[in-house]
Design an enzyme around this catalytic site. Structure first.
Site, PDB file in Angstrom:
ATOM      1  N   LYS A   1      39.031  50.957  35.347  1.00 57.88           N
ATOM      2  CA  LYS A   1      38.232  50.121  36.249  1.00 57.88           C
ATOM      3  C   LYS A   1      37.383  51.052  37.102  1.00 57.88           C
ATOM      4  O   LYS A   1      37.910  51.923  37.802  1.00 57.88           O
ATOM      5  CB  LYS A   1      39.157  49.281  37.123  1.00 57.88           C
ATOM      6  CG  LYS A   1      38.406  48.448  38.159  1.00 57.88           C
ATOM      7  CD  LYS A   1      39.354  47.547  38.937  1.00 57.88           C
ATOM      8  CE  LYS A   1      38.613  46.796  40.027  1.00 57.88           C
ATOM      9  NZ  LYS A   1      39.501  45.883  40.764  1.00 57.88           N
TER      10      LYS A   1
ATOM     11  N   LYS B   1      36.608  47.692  32.710  1.00 52.29           N
ATOM     12  CA  LYS B   1      35.878  46.863  33.668  1.00 52.29           C
ATOM     13  C   LYS B   1      34.943  47.722  34.491  1.00 52.29           C
ATOM     14  O   LYS B   1      35.374  48.775  34.977  1.00 52.29           O
ATOM     15  CB  LYS B   1      36.906  46.186  34.581  1.00 52.29           C
ATOM     16  CG  LYS B   1      36.308  45.357  35.684  1.00 52.29           C
ATOM     17  CD  LYS B   1      37.399  44.854  36.595  1.00 52.29           C
ATOM     18  CE  LYS B   1      36.752  44.170  37.780  1.00 52.29           C
ATOM     19  NZ  LYS B   1      37.737  43.742  38.758  1.00 52.29           N
TER      20      LYS B   1
HETATM   21  C1  PBG Z   1      40.155  43.368  43.175  1.00 50.15           C
HETATM   22  C2  PBG Z   1      39.310  42.895  42.092  1.00 50.15           C
HETATM   23  C3  PBG Z   1      37.932  43.012  42.055  1.00 50.15           C
HETATM   24  C4  PBG Z   1      37.513  42.372  40.902  1.00 50.15           C
HETATM   25  C5  PBG Z   1      38.633  41.896  40.233  1.00 50.15           C
HETATM   26  N1  PBG Z   1      39.763  42.243  40.974  1.00 50.15           N
HETATM   27  C6  PBG Z   1      37.013  43.568  43.050  1.00 50.15           C
HETATM   28  C7  PBG Z   1      37.095  44.951  43.475  1.00 50.15           C
HETATM   29  O1  PBG Z   1      37.747  45.799  42.892  1.00 50.15           O
HETATM   30  O2  PBG Z   1      36.475  45.215  44.490  1.00 50.15           O
HETATM   31  C8  PBG Z   1      36.085  42.227  40.503  1.00 50.15           C
HETATM   32  C9  PBG Z   1      35.783  41.121  39.602  1.00 50.15           C
HETATM   33  C10 PBG Z   1      34.358  40.751  39.501  1.00 50.15           C
HETATM   34  O3  PBG Z   1      33.438  41.355  40.079  1.00 50.15           O
HETATM   35  O4  PBG Z   1      34.114  39.784  38.784  1.00 50.15           O
HETATM   36  N2  PBG Z   1      41.268  43.964  42.926  1.00 50.15           N
END
Ligand code: PBG
Length: 334
Positions: A204, A257
């Site tokens: 991520k 992601k």
């Molecule tokens: C938080 C989380 C995020 C997303 C999914 N889980 C945001 C972040 O890490 O700031 C993002 C999902 C999206 O943008 O659709 N743990």
């Protein structure tokens, strides 16, 4: 491979593109509703669903509208859901996250009751929606080094158990703490929850494409950013190491992601693991398509199906996407 076909003029690639039937026959990649996972937001303390301005078509749901939305999605063939809860009260430790009566646990139970075992329920496992400072973990001292890794793991263990007991088929740790998959697997097994699977947000990235989500989930950090725990966007080799680590720690599904700016990472992931591979087509990717389509600058439907197909072509089996419902609808048309 090169040189296996005769050169032009004997070989004319356009022959197999001539009709829709020919194109369909030689198509290499399929996209089906069963590949899609729909994200859903449930918020405590509201009496009507609240539209999310930067994500047209999406809402912060009440328990009731959450169930209705999931039933509608199931009606077009989308039966996997990842749930994000937004509590009424936030505190430094994010205590609502593992409260058996916390909104995400109530949401999971409501969905299970409504849909039974036909649905796949995934609990997003993080603290950013639950902490008053908006970080994905526990802050110790000034917090200048970001969330404390090992203190956060203790919280994640407990959240995993709470979500599993509330009926999650999978828990999905998204906080990018080191060792999170191993910690969660151990905690689940110790509680006899060995049948609960883990969808690991393995690679991520610290991305600019999460903006709309942070409005939706009300989880933007009040200070600092997530660059010291989420991955640095230029790094693909490191992504492979993260994926391998999560596989070793016991992940059942690994995820990359965001999706679209990281198609190369999806392909690398596909080549290093035989596990099911997911990709998260995130909120900013969705918002860009919607905004451009709204202005008539692109054909939203064609662009969406092209994007989702590209993510599948890169190697993802599963796509978490805000387009899930509409895409499934379009795919069902002849
Ligand atoms: C938080 C989380 C995020 C997303 C999914 N889980 C945001 C972040 O890490 O700031 C993002 C999902 C999206 O943008 O659709 N743990």
């Amino acid at each position: 491979m090169v040189g296996m076909t005769a050169p032009f003029p004997e070989h004319r690639p356009r022959r197999l593109r001539r009709t829709a039937a020919l194109r369909r026959m030689v198509r290499e990649t399929d996209l089906s509703p069963r590949n899609l996972i729909a994200p859903l937001f449930v918020k405590e303390g509201i009496s009507e669903p609240v539209p999310i301005a930067s994500m047209p078509g999406h809402h912060q749901h009440t328990l009731e509208s959450l169930c209705k939305e999931a039933v509608d999605l199931a009606g077009v063939g989308v039966t996997a859901f990842i749930l994000f809860g937004i509590p009424a009260e936030k505190d430094p430790g994010g205590s609502a996250a593992d409260d058996p009566e916390g909104i995400s646990q109530r949401g999971l139970r409501a969905l299970r009751e409504e849909l039974g075992s036909d649905a796949v329920l995934i609990g997003d496992l993080c603290l950013c929606e639950y902490t008053d400072h908006g970080h994905c973990g526990v802050i110790v001292g000034e917090g200048d080094g970001g969330p404390d890794n090992d203190a956060t793991l203790e919280r994640y263990r407990s959240i995993a158990v709470a979500q599993a007991r509330a009926g999650a088929d999978l828990v999905a740790p998204s906080g990018m703490m080191d060792g999170q998959v191993a910690a969660i697997r151990e905690a689940l097994d110790r509680e006899g929850l060995d049948r609960t699977a883990i969808l690991a947000y393995a690679a991520k990235f610290a991305s600019a494409f999460y903006g709309p989500f942070r409005d939706a989930a009300e989880g933007a950090p009040r200070f600092g950013d997530r660059a010291e725990h989420q991955m640095d966007p230029p790094n693909a080799e490191e992504a492979v190491r993260e994926i391998e680590a999560d596989v070793q720690e016991g992940a059942d599904i690994v995820m990359v992601k965001p999706a679209l700016p990281y198609l190369d990472v999806i392909r690398l992931a596909r080549d290093v693991t035989g596990l099911p591979l997911a990709a998260y087509n995130v909120s900013g990717e969705y918002a860009m398509v919607k905004a451009a389509a709204e202005r008539g600058w692109i054909d939203g439907r064609k662009a969406t199906l092209e994007i989702l197909t590209a993510i599948r072509r890169a190697g993802a089996d599963l796509i978490v996407t805000y387009h899930a419902g509409e895409a499934a609808d379009w795919l069902s048309e002849p």
